[in-house]
Design a protein around this motif. Structure first.
Motif: not given
Length: 187
Positions: A44-59, A91-104
């Motif tokens: 998610l951070l890669h898409l927001i911080d790197e990939e999307r800004p690069e595509v916006v520049k090209v467009v 990804l944002t929806k999935r993270m909002d719904l995520a319940e992190v369970v530590d198997p350890s």
């Protein structure tokens, strides 16, 4: 009618259909391991911080060239932006719904729960090792199965030494649980 005024699609694709991701069963939680959650967050951070800004520049550059109707950079760039935005929403929806369970927390236990790595033998003696993970983490080629899969549901709550019955489309199969393990805390 000019193509500029025609929608590419009259309906938005359901974000859960992206990349063949399985839907979260109604009334269930989106269980995920800490490592799986971290991978989603990094994407998610890669898409927001790197990939999307690069595509916006090209467009932006392509739009400044004038006629957009036959401008491949502009058309492809806009399409790619829609794909990125759809993936970001997913990804944002999935993270909002995520319940992190530590198997350890089950380290040292011989009972199968979420996050367990289980070695079992089929009736013909063939052994398999799987790890029970979240819906967004499954990778059958690496032995990672979703907690909602039939094999995971069959194994859950069983213990080392137990024999469980797996119902498959081809029939019923007995599985002998040989080993159950969890990562050590901090791994």
């Amino acid at each position: 009618m000019n193509k500029a005024f025609v929608k590419e699609s009259d309906h938005d694709e359901d974000d859960d259909d992206l990349h063949g991701a399985p839907p979260i069963p109604k009334g269930s939680k989106n269980y995920i391991t800490p490592a799986g959650y971290q991978r989603i967050k990094q994407e998610l951070l890669h898409l927001i911080d790197e990939e999307r800004p690069e595509v916006v520049k090209v467009v932006h550059w392509a739009a400044s060239n004038g006629d957009r109707s036959e401008n491949g950079d502009y058309i492809y760039g806009k399409k790619r932006l829609r794909e990125i935005d759809r993936r970001i929403r997913f990804l944002t929806k999935r993270m909002d719904l995520a319940e992190v369970v530590d198997p350890s927390v089950h380290h040292g236990s011989d009972q199968v729960f979420f996050g367990a790595t289980v070695t079992y033998a089929k009736q013909d003696g063939e052994e398999h090792t799987i790890t029970i993970v979240g819906i967004d983490e499954f990778d059958p080629l690496k032995g990672k199965v979703s907690w909602i899969s039939p094999i995971a549901r069959t194994l859950t709550k069983a213990r080392e030494g137990d024999t469980v019955v797996l119902h498959t489309p081809t029939g019923v199969e007995d599985l002998d649980i040989l080993e159950v393990s969890y990562p050590a805390p901090g791994e």
